[in-house]
Structures are given as structure tokens and as C-alpha cells.
Scaffold this active site. Structure first.
Site, PDB file in Angstrom:
ATOM      1  N   HIS A 155      -2.514  -7.287   5.981  1.00 21.98           N
ATOM      2  CA  HIS A 155      -1.286  -6.489   5.982  1.00 21.98           C
ATOM      3  C   HIS A 155      -1.492  -5.163   5.254  1.00 21.98           C
ATOM      4  CE1 HIS A 155       3.170  -5.860   5.683  1.00 21.98           C
ATOM      5  NE2 HIS A 155       2.797  -5.214   4.578  1.00 21.98           N
ATOM      6  N   GLU A 156      -1.964  -5.233   4.024  1.00 14.80           N
ATOM      7  CA  GLU A 156      -2.121  -4.008   3.236  1.00 14.80           C
ATOM      8  C   GLU A 156      -3.152  -3.072   3.863  1.00 14.80           C
ATOM      9  OE1 GLU A 156      -0.084  -3.095   1.051  1.00 14.80           O
ATOM     10  OE2 GLU A 156       0.963  -5.024   0.925  1.00 14.80           O
ATOM     11  N   HIS A 167      -1.570  -0.755   6.299  1.00 13.72           N
ATOM     12  CA  HIS A 167      -1.052   0.470   5.677  1.00 13.72           C
ATOM     13  C   HIS A 167      -2.183   1.474   5.470  1.00 13.72           C
ATOM     14  CE1 HIS A 167       3.035  -0.770   4.883  1.00 13.72           C
ATOM     15  NE2 HIS A 167       2.682  -1.803   4.139  1.00 13.72           N
ATOM     16  N   HIS A 212      -3.057   3.263   8.601  1.00 10.92           N
ATOM     17  CA  HIS A 212      -2.032   4.253   8.899  1.00 10.92           C
ATOM     18  C   HIS A 212      -2.309   5.539   8.113  1.00 10.92           C
ATOM     19  CE1 HIS A 212       2.616   4.867   9.520  1.00 10.92           C
ATOM     20  NE2 HIS A 212       1.886   5.707  10.242  1.00 10.92           N
TER      21      HIS A 212
END
Length: 681
Positions: free
Chosen positions: A471-472, A475, A478
Site C-alpha cells: 500500500h505505502e 503512494h 504516485h
């Protein structure tokens, strides 16, 4: 101290403008903040004093170029205040909070600057602007207007006072939470109390005790959410009860670290500010500039999900109570029993043993052969560890990231382990944000809070911790991929209720067959995670979703409740307000506590998610719909990666996110994939 001795006053000469952490000392911060604020205010005065008619170049571009010294020092300081705080830094942060709030208000409430932006906005149809520049103008006009730039002088004085006070209170909330989290860590005398944990977890508890100068004891440090991953394994019921009690006691024990009055003060001041700005509540103020647009839209979605989630949780509770009886025990299931008996039922029903999976999730393999492997297959990027580059802590590791053609993309820094100087949870930051206007590259960071085992012992992750890492890293991708002109749009600078979408999508690769087979291997034997176990994991994907969805929705709705009060509301009791808010939506089951209670709800009272914690499930609509698209179109392919990178991740904040989604998907997102995923049909 001469200017040349302060590393913040000029761009770093290191690779990718990596901050020179080895040279940064405590005495550098305050002078750099002072110089940075003074410099930016001078730059703003130059813009407003320009006798020429406002143009994109002399107003918007000049505004984007301003504040570079402040940007450099603030990025480093606040990154370290989260990941490696010190007493000096904590004290300075409290001192700086109102000063920075006043500084930002001096810009956003400047009538001359707002007049120039408004004039440009008024004539926007006649200006020949690139789409990104046009969107920049829209964003500045909207943000300045919502910030109060159009208020009367008297109202601006009041607004400044409110903003300064709020900045001080939210900073104090985070400081109190970190201190109480450390103080409430569970200390155990006997290794027998850790029965059910693996060797690595026991080693980590012993190491945590050693670091606290408690030889012969064992320390379980707390995580940010109410629940703790060890609750699923600890066989001693009284230890489980003590661990959950410690978690839920944060901020309510009286004394200097009690957060109850801060919760009341923060929500009261936010409601007053919202009224001043023309909104009925803080939730209305926040959502006005998110994709949701109104708190009613948020309430509608959460309200659709809550009843089904509560029903599912009650059905799960009955199954767990039956498991208690079947084990020969004679007690009513309590909150501290839920995770433990969930694993028993999961194992009986699906033959999935969460504890038995840990040896297959060794950290280094998960990182290199899972997280990095998936990114390489999907986007063609590669990773090279740079031991010659220094981060903020010896445990933080630096990787250089390159595109498929070998061109540089940026640096990725990851700091895995928990320590008393690090706040709880997991997060991503940008140390340097890409902008072609400023010629800046990209440096992104991930922080986790894994328990660190003793030297020589492997770090074995839980299933949830593997999910968190994927998940992290979403980020981080992105932040790495966004290619924009203006710093305002760099990286993850998007709407709050859109920012979780790319990270949630990246979670899908954790169980993608090609990826899972590559990294999920027993750390001793190298044996792959058995295929039949993988099948059972997938079969059990909606198992316990009633609990998971309920505890999340309880927190999201609690956040909305606090921020839906108006400025005249008289709330005096935090616990009573919580109880009433949860009862109103049918999520007041004591066996399913909210993921965060108010006094340790860092997201909403110090982390920028105020009236925005709904963002996770709001973004998950897009996420689930995107996972369906990847699945329908062949999954882990370079063509799919390029499309997702070019049309969504690479856009950063330079376009309307829902328009970017439609460009990627070919239509608006549909909610059905989310309902299927969470078993809420």
C-alpha cells in the site's frame, strides 16, 4: 552563523538534491525557517507591487517559484518530526506551529494577491493557457477563496487567530499521542506470557525491552489503531485484555498527555472557523474542495455500507462465540478475543493459519522479490540500493530508481522499524518533489512501524504488514511517476479523497500469482507458499470483512460526527459523544471497537484527514473498479502499467482526478466491485 554554513539556504548538491542529513544540525532549523518565511513574504510583496497588469507569468508562475528555502527546511523538519523526533524537534515544532500558520495566512489572506488571482480568473476565457496552467489558476482561485481571502479585515483577524490556535492544538495532540503510546507499551516479565508468538516476535519484544533498559523483560509496543496484530496469536487471554486496554487508554488517563480537552477544543474551533468562512460545519468546509463536494454525499455512501457491515459483524460474532464454546471455554466473547478466535475459525473453515504464513513473508524478499518485482514487471523500473547515500537514521535505506531505458527517475527511502522517536502507523512523504518549472527531481519516502528483532534474526511479516508495505509503496509510485510543470501539482498533491486510490490499487499485486510465487518463500527452506494455501486465502477474502468494514466505518463516521457539529454546539464529554455517534449509525457493538477512538485518532486531529477519513473507502470505489479493469485486461503487463502510469499516476495533481480516471477507465467508476470485495451485496 554565516549563511554558507546552513545547508537549507541553498539547494543540496547531493544526488537528486538529497538533503545533506550528515551536515544538518538542530541549530540550522530555526534560522532557516525564519529566513525562508522572510524570503517568501518578500517574494509575495514583489508580486503585489508589480505595476503591470496580472499575467500568468508575473503572478501564478512567480507564486509557484516563491518559498523555496522554506520548502526545503519544512520538508526535512516535518519528515523527521514524524520518523525520528527529538526533544529539541518536538519543542521547536510547538513553537513553529503558530508562526507557520500566521505565515501561510499572510499569503492566502493578502488582498492584493487575491485581487490579481481573481482578475486572472475573471479573464480566464481570453487567456491562451496550457491545460495545466488553466487548472493551476482554477485551483489557486478556489483555494484562496475557501481560505478566506474575500473576508472583511475584521473577519481575517479572527480567522488568523483561529488558524494559529488550531495549529498549536493539533501539534500538541500529536506530541501527547506519541508520549502516551510509548508510556503505555506493555511490559511483561515472563516469556510464557508471549505464548503464541513466533520466535521473531518474541525476539522483537526482548529487543524493545533491551532498548528501554529493561533486561530480562519483554515489551510489546503499541500500534496506531485500536487493535494490535499480536491479539490474533497471544494465547493468554489476560495478556490480550491488557494489551487492548493499553491501546484504548491513550489520551484518557489524565495528566499532561490527556487529549480529551484537545479534541473538544479542536472541533469547537474548527466549527467556528467554518461558520466564519460561510459553511454550516467543518465537514461542509472540507468536502467543498474534495471530489465528494458535500458531507451529505459522504453520509449517503457511508450510510449505505454501515447497516450491511454491522449485520455481517454480528453474524461473525455469533460464529466466534460458538468457537469459544467449542474450545471448552465459558465466557462471552470480548473485543480482545475477536482476532484470536477469528484465526481459529479461519483455520477451521478455510485451513488458513495466519501465524504459519509469517515464515513465508521475510521482509527482504517481500521488498525486493515482491514490491520491487511487481513494479518492474508493470512499469519497467529498476531499483539499486545506494549504501553511499545517508538518510535521517542508520536504519533508513536509500534506493535509486531508474526507468526502463536507464534514465533516472528518483530516490526511494524506506524506514521499516518502530522506535520511540517515530509516530505510529505507516506513511509516505516526499523529500524533494518533481517540477520542471523549478528543475527539481524526486525523492519519496516510506515509513513503517515493524517490530525489530534482535540482530541476526529475520524480520517476518504478518499478512497485514505485507499489505501495508504494498500500500505505502503505491503512494511512493504516485510520487515518483508524477511529471508536472508546477510544484503545486507534484507527486501526491491531489484531493484528499483521491490520494489513497493509487496506493490501494498497488495492494492487488501482493496476491497476484506471478508476484506471490516470486516472493512468498519460506525463509529457511526457500519453499514457495503452498498453492492450495493461496487458493484458500482467496476463498477467505471476505471472511471477517464485517468486522473490518465496521471498525473502519465507525472511525469514518465518528470523524464526520465530530466535524458536523455547528459552532453553537455544547459538547463536554468525549466518551459520551463517541457513544452517541456510534449508536446513531448502529456501530456501537462493544466487541467491535472503532479503529481509532477520538483521543488517539491522529488522522483527524493532527494528520490532515479531518472530516476526510472517509477518503479510504471513497477511494476504494475507484480502486476496486481499477482492479477489475486490470484483471479484465491481462493483469501484470507493461501495456497496462504504461496506461495506468501515463493517464493517472503521471498526472499528479495537474488535472481533475475524476476526469483523469475517466480518461484511464473510459467511464466513471462503479460501486459494485467494492460491494463484492467487502461482501456487502
Amino acid at each position: 552563523m554565516s549563511d554558507s554554513s546552513n545547508p537549507f539556504l541553498a539547494p543540496s548538491t547531493l544526488l537528486y538534491q538529497l538533503p545533506p542529513f550528515a551536515e544538518i544540525r538542530d541549530e540550522h532549523y530555526r534560522p532557516a525557517f525564519e529566513a525562508g518565511m522572510a524570503e517568501q513574504l518578500a517574494e509575495i510583496r514583489a508580486i503585489t507591487a508589480d505595476p503591470a497588469e496580472p499575467t500568468v507569468e508575473n503572478t501564478l508562475v512567480a507564486l509557484e517559484r516563491s518559498g523555496q528555502v522554506l520548502r526545503r527546511v519544512a520538508t526535512v523538519f516535518f519528515s523527521l518530526s514524524s520518523s525520528d523526533s527529538t526533544e529539541f524537534g518536538t519543542a521547536l515544532e510547538e513553537e513553529l506551529a503558530p508562526l507557520l500558520a500566521a505565515h501561510h495566512d499572510a499569503i492566502r489572506l493578502d488582498p492584493a494577491l487575491y485581487a490579481r488571482i481573481a482578475a486572472l480568473h475573471e479573464s480566464r476565457d481570453s487567456l491562451a493557457m496550457e491545460p495545466e496552467t488553466g487548472y493551476l489558476l482554477e485551483r489557486y482561485y478556489t483555494e484562496f477563496t475557501l481560505a478566506g481571502a474575500g473576508l472583511s479585515d475584521d473577519d481575517k483577524v479572527t480567522l488568523r487567530e483561529l488558524n494559529m490556535r488550531l495549529s498549536t492544538l493539533t501539534t500538541r495532540f500529536e506530541k501527547n499521542l506519541l508520549a502516551d503510546t510509548n508510556a503505555l507499551a506493555l511490559v511483561l516479565d515472563d516469556v510464557a506470557d508471549l505464548d503464541g508468538l513466533g520466535d521473531g516476535e518474541i525476539s522483537a519484544a526482548a529487543e524493545a525491552a533491551r532498548e528501554r533498559d529493561l533486561p530480562g523483560k519483554y515489551v510489546i509496543t503499541l500500534v496506531l489503531p485500536t487493535s494490535h496484530p499480536y491479539l490474533a496469536s497471544l494465547t493468554n487471554r489476560s495478556v490480550r485484555e491488557r494489551l487492548l486496554a493499553a491501546s484504548r487508554a491513550r489520551g484518557i488517563r489524565g495528566g499532561e498527555h490527556d487529549n480529551r480537552e484537545l479534541v473538544l477544543d479542536i472541533t469547537r474551533l474548527r466549527a467556528r472557523r467554518a461558520r466564519l468562512l460561510g459553511f454550516g460545519s467543518h465537514a461542509a468546509y472540507v468536502t467543498a474542495d474534495e471530489t465528494a463536494k458535500t458531507p451529505e454525499a459522504v453520509a449517503d455512501m457511508l450510510g449505505r455500507l454501515a447497516p450491511a457491515a454491522a449485520r455481517n459483524a454480528r453474524a461473525e460474532q455469533q460464529a466466534l462465540q460458538a468457537a469459544v464454546r467449542d474450545s471448552g471455554a465459558d465466557f462471552d466473547l470480548a473485543a480482545w478475543d475477536w482476532a484470536f478466535y477469528t484465526e481459529k475459525v479461519r483455520q477451521a473453515r478455510y485451513e488458513v493459519d495466519a501465524a504459519a504464513m509469517r515464515p513465508y513473508f521475510e521482509l527482504e524478499r517481500v521488498l525486493r522479490d515482491g514490491v520491487f518485482f511487481a513494479a518492474t514487471r508493470l512499469y519497467g523500473i529498476t531499483f539499486a540500493e545506494r549504501g553511499d547515500l545517508t538518510a535521517w537514521n542508520p536504519e533508513a535505506r536509500v534506493f535509486e530508481v531508474s526507468n526502463e531505458d536507464g534514465s533516472p527517475l528518483g530516490l526511494y527511502i524506506v524506514d521499516f522499524y518502530t522506535r520511540d522517536s517515530k509516530r505510529g502507523g505507516a506513511w509516505m512523504n516526499s523529500l524533494v518533489s518533481q517540477s520542471t518549472l523549478l528543475g527539481t527531481p524526486t525523492i519519496v519516502t516510506n515509513n513503517l512501524n515493524l517490530a525489530k528483532p534482535a540482530a541476526g534474526s529475520p524480520t517476518l511479516l504478518s499478512f497485514d504488514e505485507v499489505t501495508t508495505l504494498f500500500h505505502e509503496f503505491g503512494h511512493a509510485l504516485h510520487g515518483l511517476f508524477a511529471q508536472v510543470t508546477y510544484p503545486r501539482f507534484s507527486g501526491t498533491n491531489v484531493y484528499r479523497d483521491f490520494v489513497e486510490f493509487p496506493s490501494q490499487v498497488n495492494e492487488m499485486w501482493m496476491l497476484w500469482p506471478e508476484v506471490l510465487q516470486n516472493y512468498a518463500r519460506h525463509y529457511r527452506t526457500g519453499e514457495a507458499l503452498p498453492p492450495e494455501l493461496v487458493d484458500r486465502i482467496r476463498e477467505s477474502s471476505t471472511f471477517n470483512e464485517g468486522f473490518g468494514t465496521s471498525e473502519y466505518l465507525a472511525a469514518a463516521l465518528l470523524d464526520q460526527a465530530w466535524h458536523s457539529i455547528d459552532a453553537d454546539a455544547e459538547v463536554t464529554d468525549v466518551a459520551a459523544f463517541e457513544a452517541a455517534a456510534l449508536a446513531a449509525v448502529g456501530l456501537d457493538n462493544p466487541v467491535v471497537p472503532t479503529r481509532y477512538a477520538s483521543t488517539y485518532f491522529a488522522h483527524t486531529f493532527s494528520g490532515g484527514y479531518d472530516a476526510g477519513y472517509y477518503s479510504y473507502i471513497w477511494s476504494e470505489v475507484l480502486d476496486a473498479d481499477t482492479v477489475a479493469w486490470f484483471t479484465e485486461n491481462g493483469g501484470l503487463t507493461r501495456a497496462n502499467g504504461d496506461r495506468f502510469r501515463d493517464r493517472l499516476l503521471g498526472v499528479g495533481g495537474s488535472a481533475d482526478p475524476l476526469a483523469a480516471y475517466r480518461d484511464f477507465r473510459g467511464r466513471d467508476a462503479q460501486i459494485q466491485p467494492l460491494l463484492d470485495r467487502r461482501g456487502l451485496n
